[in-house]
Design a protein around this motif. Structure first.
Motif, PDB file in Angstrom:
ATOM      1  N   THR A 111      -4.201  11.008 -15.876  1.00 38.95           N
ATOM      2  CA  THR A 111      -3.312  11.664 -14.926  1.00 38.95           C
ATOM      3  C   THR A 111      -3.617  13.150 -14.980  1.00 38.95           C
ATOM      4  OG1 THR A 111      -1.559  10.019 -15.172  1.00 38.95           O
ATOM      5  CG2 THR A 111      -0.912  12.172 -14.315  1.00 38.95           C
ATOM      6  N   ASN A 112      -3.899  13.732 -13.818  1.00 40.14           N
ATOM      7  CA  ASN A 112      -4.204  15.154 -13.698  1.00 40.14           C
ATOM      8  C   ASN A 112      -3.156  15.786 -12.802  1.00 40.14           C
ATOM      9  OD1 ASN A 112      -6.749  14.896 -15.113  1.00 40.14           O
ATOM     10  ND2 ASN A 112      -7.447  13.837 -13.294  1.00 40.14           N
ATOM     11  N   LEU A 113      -2.515  16.817 -13.282  1.00 43.16           N
ATOM     12  CA  LEU A 113      -1.468  17.513 -12.541  1.00 43.16           C
ATOM     13  C   LEU A 113      -1.875  18.976 -12.419  1.00 43.16           C
ATOM     14  CD1 LEU A 113       1.451  17.648 -11.367  1.00 43.16           C
ATOM     15  CD2 LEU A 113       2.215  18.112 -13.706  1.00 43.16           C
ATOM     16  N   TYR A 114      -2.068  19.428 -11.193  1.00 40.64           N
ATOM     17  CA  TYR A 114      -2.451  20.824 -10.959  1.00 40.64           C
ATOM     18  C   TYR A 114      -1.360  21.513 -10.163  1.00 40.64           C
ATOM     19  CZ  TYR A 114      -6.948  19.638 -12.832  1.00 40.64           C
ATOM     20  OH  TYR A 114      -7.939  19.234 -13.686  1.00 40.64           O
ATOM     21  N   VAL A 115      -1.008  22.708 -10.575  1.00 44.83           N
ATOM     22  CA  VAL A 115       0.053  23.472  -9.922  1.00 44.83           C
ATOM     23  C   VAL A 115      -0.449  24.876  -9.602  1.00 44.83           C
ATOM     24  CG1 VAL A 115       1.904  22.187 -11.049  1.00 44.83           C
ATOM     25  CG2 VAL A 115       1.033  24.256 -12.107  1.00 44.83           C
ATOM     26  N   ALA A 116       0.208  25.480  -8.637  1.00 48.20           N
ATOM     27  CA  ALA A 116      -0.058  26.883  -8.302  1.00 48.20           C
ATOM     28  C   ALA A 116       1.207  27.678  -8.612  1.00 48.20           C
ATOM     29  CB  ALA A 116      -0.426  27.021  -6.838  1.00 48.20           C
ATOM     30  N   ILE A 117       1.049  28.743  -9.330  1.00 53.74           N
ATOM     31  CA  ILE A 117       2.162  29.642  -9.603  1.00 53.74           C
ATOM     32  C   ILE A 117       2.263  30.579  -8.400  1.00 53.74           C
ATOM     33  CG2 ILE A 117       3.097  31.386 -11.176  1.00 53.74           C
ATOM     34  CD1 ILE A 117       2.757  28.670 -12.515  1.00 53.74           C
TER      35      ILE A 117
ATOM     36  N   ALA B 181       3.469  15.316 -16.324  1.00 54.50           N
ATOM     37  CA  ALA B 181       2.295  14.458 -16.121  1.00 54.50           C
ATOM     38  C   ALA B 181       2.476  13.116 -16.806  1.00 54.50           C
ATOM     39  CB  ALA B 181       1.032  15.156 -16.633  1.00 54.50           C
ATOM     40  N   TRP B 182       3.171  13.080 -17.936  1.00 51.35           N
ATOM     41  CA  TRP B 182       3.402  11.838 -18.672  1.00 51.35           C
ATOM     42  C   TRP B 182       4.472  10.982 -17.991  1.00 51.35           C
ATOM     43  CZ3 TRP B 182       0.693   8.974 -21.603  1.00 51.35           C
ATOM     44  CH2 TRP B 182       1.248   8.054 -22.486  1.00 51.35           C
ATOM     45  N   SER B 183       5.268  11.576 -17.100  1.00 55.82           N
ATOM     46  CA  SER B 183       6.381  10.842 -16.485  1.00 55.82           C
ATOM     47  C   SER B 183       6.081  10.369 -15.067  1.00 55.82           C
ATOM     48  CB  SER B 183       7.639  11.717 -16.466  1.00 55.82           C
ATOM     49  OG  SER B 183       7.496  12.776 -15.542  1.00 55.82           O
TER      50      SER B 183
ATOM     51  N   ASP C  91       1.849   5.724 -10.927  1.00 52.51           N
ATOM     52  CA  ASP C  91       2.223   4.312 -10.911  1.00 52.51           C
ATOM     53  C   ASP C  91       1.420   3.497 -11.919  1.00 52.51           C
ATOM     54  OD1 ASP C  91      -0.128   4.613  -9.537  1.00 52.51           O
ATOM     55  OD2 ASP C  91       0.378   3.216  -7.946  1.00 52.51           O
ATOM     56  N   GLN C  92       0.498   4.144 -12.615  1.00 50.25           N
ATOM     57  CA  GLN C  92      -0.265   3.479 -13.660  1.00 50.25           C
ATOM     58  C   GLN C  92      -0.244   4.326 -14.922  1.00 50.25           C
ATOM     59  OE1 GLN C  92      -4.213   2.646 -12.214  1.00 50.25           O
ATOM     60  NE2 GLN C  92      -3.573   0.598 -11.627  1.00 50.25           N
ATOM     61  N   GLU C  93      -0.086   3.662 -16.040  1.00 49.12           N
ATOM     62  CA  GLU C  93      -0.050   4.371 -17.314  1.00 49.12           C
ATOM     63  C   GLU C  93      -1.414   4.969 -17.633  1.00 49.12           C
ATOM     64  OE1 GLU C  93       0.984   3.591 -22.030  1.00 49.12           O
ATOM     65  OE2 GLU C  93       1.215   1.972 -20.582  1.00 49.12           O
ATOM     66  N   PRO C  94      -1.456   6.243 -17.976  1.00 48.08           N
ATOM     67  CA  PRO C  94      -2.724   6.823 -18.400  1.00 48.08           C
ATOM     68  C   PRO C  94      -3.172   6.186 -19.716  1.00 48.08           C
ATOM     69  CG  PRO C  94      -1.042   8.527 -18.108  1.00 48.08           C
ATOM     70  CD  PRO C  94      -0.380   7.208 -17.978  1.00 48.08           C
TER      71      PRO C  94
ATOM     72  N   PHE D  72       5.612  12.502 -26.783  1.00 45.19           N
ATOM     73  CA  PHE D  72       6.649  12.422 -25.756  1.00 45.19           C
ATOM     74  C   PHE D  72       7.355  11.071 -25.691  1.00 45.19           C
ATOM     75  CE2 PHE D  72       3.518  15.415 -23.513  1.00 45.19           C
ATOM     76  CZ  PHE D  72       4.085  16.537 -24.099  1.00 45.19           C
ATOM     77  N   GLY D  73       6.908  10.103 -26.479  1.00 44.45           N
ATOM     78  CA  GLY D  73       7.508   8.771 -26.418  1.00 44.45           C
ATOM     79  C   GLY D  73       6.746   7.877 -25.455  1.00 44.45           C
ATOM     80  N   PRO D  74       7.211   6.639 -25.271  1.00 38.61           N
ATOM     81  CA  PRO D  74       6.478   5.691 -24.439  1.00 38.61           C
ATOM     82  C   PRO D  74       6.405   6.137 -22.982  1.00 38.61           C
ATOM     83  CG  PRO D  74       8.537   4.724 -25.255  1.00 38.61           C
ATOM     84  CD  PRO D  74       8.425   6.085 -25.845  1.00 38.61           C
ATOM     85  N   TRP D  75       5.328   5.701 -22.323  1.00 37.72           N
ATOM     86  CA  TRP D  75       5.141   5.978 -20.900  1.00 37.72           C
ATOM     87  C   TRP D  75       5.965   4.988 -20.109  1.00 37.72           C
ATOM     88  CZ3 TRP D  75       3.563   3.118 -16.735  1.00 37.72           C
ATOM     89  CH2 TRP D  75       3.279   3.824 -15.576  1.00 37.72           C
ATOM     90  N   PRO D  76       6.512   5.321 -18.959  1.00 36.19           N
ATOM     91  CA  PRO D  76       6.605   6.687 -18.447  1.00 36.19           C
ATOM     92  C   PRO D  76       7.732   7.441 -19.136  1.00 36.19           C
ATOM     93  CG  PRO D  76       7.664   5.194 -16.902  1.00 36.19           C
ATOM     94  CD  PRO D  76       7.099   4.352 -18.033  1.00 36.19           C
TER      95      PRO D  76
END
Length: 114
Positions: free
Chosen positions: A14-20, A40-42, A45-48, A96-100
């Motif tokens: 899972t890749n999460l890109y943001v713009a400040i 990104a961990w939450s 639809d598919q577990e990384p 972070f614990g189990p996905w999601p």
């Protein structure tokens, strides 16, 4: 989310890109890095099964997000660059614990918008 095949084994990331936003000030960079990795961990639809990565589009200050994540105690992957902190999926589950994971709330005061 991306999928990769290595022989007969597939893996997902899972890749999460943001713009400040321009003019915004990151007041608590370590909290922002952790928030984005938790996000990104939450999502998806598919577990990384391989990793989660967050990145920043455009110019940001500070620029060494990996150092900030490491300073915050996150077990970041060796496969990261300054602008894209990454956690192996096993380390994300341990941290972070189990996905999601639960969808996190942005920590108060982490970013000041213009």
């Amino acid at each position: 989310m991306s999928k990769a095949m290595n022989g007969f084994q597939s893996s997902t990331t899972t890749n999460l890109y943001v713009a400040i936003p321009a003019g915004a000030t990151v007041e608590d960079p370590p909290a922002l890095v952790e928030f984005l990795l938790r996000t990104a961990w939450s999502v998806s639809d598919q577990e990384p099964t391989r990793s989660i990565t967050v990145g920043f589009k455009g110019a940001t200050t500070p620029s060494d997000w990996v150092a900030l994540g490491t300073d915050a105690g996150l077990p970041l992957s060796d496969l990261t660059d300054q602008a894209s902190p990454s956690l192996d999926a096993d380390d994300a589950a341990a941290t972070f614990g189990p996905w999601p994971g639960d969808v996190p709330q942005l920590p108060a005061g982490a970013i000041t918008l213009p």
